[in-house]
Each structure stands twice: as structure tokens, then as C-alpha cells.
Motif scaffolding. Structure first.
Motif, PDB file in Angstrom:
ATOM      1  N   PHE A  14       0.828  -1.200   0.000  1.00 23.86           N
ATOM      2  CA  PHE A  14       0.000   0.000   0.000  1.00 23.86           C
ATOM      3  C   PHE A  14       0.868   1.257   0.000  1.00 23.86           C
ATOM      4  N   ALA A  15       0.299   2.360  -0.471  1.00 24.85           N
ATOM      5  CA  ALA A  15       0.897   3.686  -0.307  1.00 24.85           C
ATOM      6  C   ALA A  15       0.236   4.300   0.927  1.00 24.85           C
ATOM      7  N   SER A  16       0.973   4.414   2.013  1.00 23.60           N
ATOM      8  CA  SER A  16       0.380   4.780   3.304  1.00 23.60           C
ATOM      9  C   SER A  16       0.916   6.102   3.833  1.00 23.60           C
ATOM     10  N   ILE A  17       0.031   6.840   4.506  1.00 23.55           N
ATOM     11  CA  ILE A  17       0.395   8.098   5.149  1.00 23.55           C
ATOM     12  C   ILE A  17      -0.367   8.229   6.461  1.00 23.55           C
ATOM     13  N   ARG A  18       0.155   9.077   7.310  1.00 29.32           N
ATOM     14  CA  ARG A  18      -0.557   9.501   8.520  1.00 29.32           C
ATOM     15  C   ARG A  18      -1.045  10.923   8.276  1.00 29.32           C
ATOM     16  N   LYS A  19      -2.324  11.187   8.586  1.00 22.74           N
ATOM     17  CA  LYS A  19      -2.917  12.503   8.376  1.00 22.74           C
ATOM     18  C   LYS A  19      -3.740  12.896   9.594  1.00 22.74           C
ATOM     19  N   ASP A  20      -3.968  14.215   9.736  1.00 27.76           N
ATOM     20  CA  ASP A  20      -4.983  14.697  10.663  1.00 27.76           C
ATOM     21  C   ASP A  20      -6.345  14.524   9.996  1.00 27.76           C
ATOM     22  N   ARG A  21      -7.379  14.364  10.812  1.00 28.89           N
ATOM     23  CA  ARG A  21      -8.714  14.145  10.246  1.00 28.89           C
ATOM     24  C   ARG A  21      -9.205  15.355   9.455  1.00 28.89           C
ATOM     25  N   ALA A  22      -8.644  16.515   9.714  1.00 31.40           N
ATOM     26  CA  ALA A  22      -9.036  17.704   8.957  1.00 31.40           C
ATOM     27  C   ALA A  22      -8.603  17.607   7.501  1.00 31.40           C
ATOM     28  N   ASP A  26      -5.808  18.505   6.057  1.00 30.50           N
ATOM     29  CA  ASP A  26      -5.137  19.701   5.561  1.00 30.50           C
ATOM     30  C   ASP A  26      -3.828  19.274   4.889  1.00 30.50           C
ATOM     31  N   ALA A  27      -2.880  20.191   4.754  1.00 32.58           N
ATOM     32  CA  ALA A  27      -1.674  19.890   3.979  1.00 32.58           C
ATOM     33  C   ALA A  27      -0.699  18.966   4.713  1.00 32.58           C
ATOM     34  N   TRP A  28      -0.777  18.891   6.045  1.00 33.77           N
ATOM     35  CA  TRP A  28       0.194  18.095   6.790  1.00 33.77           C
ATOM     36  C   TRP A  28       0.047  16.609   6.465  1.00 33.77           C
ATOM     37  N   ARG A  29       1.193  15.934   6.359  1.00 33.19           N
ATOM     38  CA  ARG A  29       1.199  14.487   6.135  1.00 33.19           C
ATOM     39  C   ARG A  29       2.502  13.910   6.645  1.00 33.19           C
ATOM     40  N   ASP A  30       2.453  12.655   7.029  1.00 37.94           N
ATOM     41  CA  ASP A  30       3.646  11.920   7.436  1.00 37.94           C
ATOM     42  C   ASP A  30       3.628  10.610   6.666  1.00 37.94           C
ATOM     43  N   PRO A  31       4.351  10.533   5.550  1.00 39.50           N
ATOM     44  CA  PRO A  31       4.248   9.345   4.690  1.00 39.50           C
ATOM     45  C   PRO A  31       5.111   8.187   5.161  1.00 39.50           C
ATOM     46  N   CYS A  32       4.676   6.995   4.824  1.00 36.60           N
ATOM     47  CA  CYS A  32       5.516   5.824   5.030  1.00 36.60           C
ATOM     48  C   CYS A  32       6.601   5.809   3.953  1.00 36.60           C
ATOM     49  N   PRO A  33       7.821   5.409   4.321  1.00 41.13           N
ATOM     50  CA  PRO A  33       8.889   5.326   3.300  1.00 41.13           C
ATOM     51  C   PRO A  33       8.624   4.185   2.333  1.00 41.13           C
ATOM     52  N   LEU A  34       9.113   4.357   1.128  1.00 42.32           N
ATOM     53  CA  LEU A  34       9.011   3.278   0.137  1.00 42.32           C
ATOM     54  C   LEU A  34       9.996   2.172   0.491  1.00 42.32           C
ATOM     55  N   PRO A  35       9.645   0.931   0.160  1.00 44.91           N
ATOM     56  CA  PRO A  35      10.619  -0.143   0.354  1.00 44.91           C
ATOM     57  C   PRO A  35      11.892   0.126  -0.442  1.00 44.91           C
ATOM     58  N   LEU A  36      13.033  -0.229   0.104  1.00 45.13           N
ATOM     59  CA  LEU A  36      14.297   0.037  -0.563  1.00 45.13           C
ATOM     60  C   LEU A  36      14.360  -0.604  -1.943  1.00 45.13           C
TER      61      LEU A  36
END
Length: 296
Positions: free
Chosen positions: A270-278, A280-290
Motif C-alpha cells: 500500500f501507499a500509506s500516510i498519517r494525516k490529521d482528520r481535517a 489539511d496539507a500536513w502528512r507523514d508518509p511511510c517510506p518506500l521499500p528500498l
């Protein structure tokens, strides 16, 4: 004797010079081709008029952004942007497309908000119960395709007109909620398949938002999936019909440590990220596999 005026006297034709090799036009073309920059690792941008492709070779390489509120940040380092087609301007989509970003518009299909500009097009008899957590939202009777199809087609056309190449179907799971209508599994399945067909007819790549219980049945009809909180809900494995078919799964969690949940979701492809429920622009993405990070 009649004298011709000067302008009537034919000029002598210049002697033809026989050139060897390509003419100037061909030489100029070769010069342009030789000096043109070599394309990078990104896939070429798809022009308007064709659905967004999702090459199987890139299935585990996508990075994505989901933004529905706040000023749009076009500089986010992501390949795919999931956006609101009403709030997003053509200037913004043009800027993103110029950078080879793939654009997905989020369209409400199974419910409407009171602020929707086309809300008056929904007759009273297709408006159902309030949407949980959205006091201004109401579910729609998805059995009434004859009524809903023209409105939804125009929403899709808005996406296409602004330069989006794909559409994510929000609210395609009314049968799982207290919608105010006796919606069954088959009612929803038929509606969602009709939506996928409608999107393709308008040159848009269709994507399924949530509706996890129907993923196995709908994966062949859709090009990608968008999922919220499959880790927290312990249902990520149910999205594998998309991943196994090399179709993107764009996944978001609103809680938890990415260093913990990324192990599971990236392992699934999967392409995964952490976001606020709002959203907005903030995101914390999961790194791609090497092993799948694009080179170049």
C-alpha cells in the motif's frame, strides 16, 4: 517600341545549389532532438482526454497526498494528489500537472452536503437520513439511478474539465449505514459498478473509497482503492485483491505511530500516510521499500 516598366521585367532565377546530406529543416530537427533533455524516471504526463494510468511496474512506488482543507500545497513531494474538485482551481491543477502529478478528484456519490452547489438537483424523495458525523450531509437512495446519474455525470465532468484524470467515489457504502432506505448489498454493488462505467465513459479512472466488504467483488471494476484506517480496524488484508492485481491502494491512518503501522501496510504494497482528520496539507508518509524506490 513599347518599353516594359521595371516591375514587369522578370528577374533571372538563381542557380540551384545542390546540397548534400539533410536539408536545413532536418538538420534543425536533429539539433533540437539532440539538445532536448532526457526524460527522468517519472512516467510521461497523460494529456486531458484519457484516464489516468496506473502502471503495474509502479504499483509499489506511489507516494500520495490527500488534502481537502486549507490552502493547497502544490509543493508536497507526492506523485498522486486526492483533492476536492470544487475547491481546487484550474490554476492549481495546471501547476500540479506541469510537475507530472496524477490528480484524483473526490466526488460524493452516495450522499450530499448542504453546501454542494448542485444540491437543489436532488429531489426530496431521494434524500435520506443524516450522515453520521456530518450534520449537513444526507444519504441518497442509490437505487434511483435514473435520478442520480445526470447529477453525478456533471460532477465527473467538472473533474475532467479541471484536468483531473481519476475520480474517487466517496460515500459508496450507504448500505452499511442507517441511510433511511432499505439498501442491500446488491443495490450498492450495482450502483458502484454503474459509477465505474460512468467514470470510464467520461475518460476518468475510477477509484473505490472504503466499502471494504465489497472489495473482492469490485476490485475488477475499479483501478485503485482509497482506504481509511484499515490498520486500526484490522481489515487491511481485505484490500489485497487490489494489491494482488497490481492496483494502487492509497491508505491513511489518523492515529498511531507510522513506524509501527508502515511495517504492515508497506509490506502489503500500500501507499500509506498519517494525516490529521481535517485533511489539511500536513502528512507523514511511510517510506518506500528500498527495493522499489525509483532510480534516477
Amino acid at each position: 517600341m513599347r518599353i516594359r516598366p521595371a516591375w514587369a521585367v522578370p528577374l533571372p532565377r538563381p542557380a540551384r545549389v545542390r546540397r548534400r546530406g539533410p536539408g536545413r529543416g532536418v538538420a534543425a530537427l536533429l539539433t533540437v532532438l539532440l539538445l532536448a533533455p532526457v526524460p527522468g524516471c517519472r512516467e510521461p504526463l497523460v494529456p486531458p482526454g484519457a484516464p489516468t494510468p496506473w502502471p503495474a511496474a509502479l504499483a509499489r512506488q506511489w507516494q500520495w497526498q490527500w488534502q481537502l482543507t486549507g490552502p493547497l500545497d502544490v509543493d508536497v513531494d507526492a506523485d498522486v494528489f486526492l483533492l476536492d474538485p470544487v475547491r481546487t482551481t484550474s490554476t492549481e491543477t495546471t501547476a500540479l500537472r506541469a510537475r507530472d502529478r496524477r490528480l484524483v478528484c473526490q466526488v460524493r456519490v452516495g450522499w450530499y452536503a448542504a453546501t454542494d452547489p448542485d444540491v437543489d438537483r436532488f429531489p426530496t424523495d431521494v434524500r435520506g437520513a443524516p450522515v453520521n458525523g456530518r450534520p449537513d450531509g444526507r444519504w441518497l437512495d442509490v437505487r434511483r439511478w435514473d435520478v442520480l446519474a445526470p447529477v453525478l455525470a456533471d460532477r465527473f465532468r467538472l473533474c475532467r474539465g479541471k484536468g483531473f484524470g481519476a475520480v474517487a467515489l466517496d460515500g459508496a457504502d450507504g448500505y452499511l449505514h442507517r441511510s433511511g432506505f432499505p439498501l442491500g448489498f446488491d443495490d450498492q454493488l450495482l450502483f458502484n459498478r454503474r459509477l465505474a462505467t460512468l467514470a470510464r465513459s467520461l475518460d476518468l479512472s475510477p477509484g473505490l473509497v472504503d466499502d471494504v466488504p465489497q472489495v473482492a467483488a469490485l476490485a475488477p471494476d475499479f483501478d485503485f482503492a482509497v482506504n481509511q484506517e484499515c490498520v486500526r480496524r484490522r481489515e487491511c488484508a481485505k484490500l489485497l485483491p487490489f494489491a494482488d492485481a497490481h492496483k494502487p491502494v492509497f491508505h491513511v491512518e489518523y492515529t498511531g505511530d507510522p513506524t509501527a503501522f508502515c511495517v504492515t501496510t508497506v509490506g502489503y504494497g500500500f501507499a500509506s500516510i498519517r494525516k490529521d482528520r481535517a485533511l489539511d496539507a500536513w502528512r507523514d508518509p511511510c517510506p518506500l521499500p528500498l527495493s522499489t524506490r525509483p532510480r534516477g
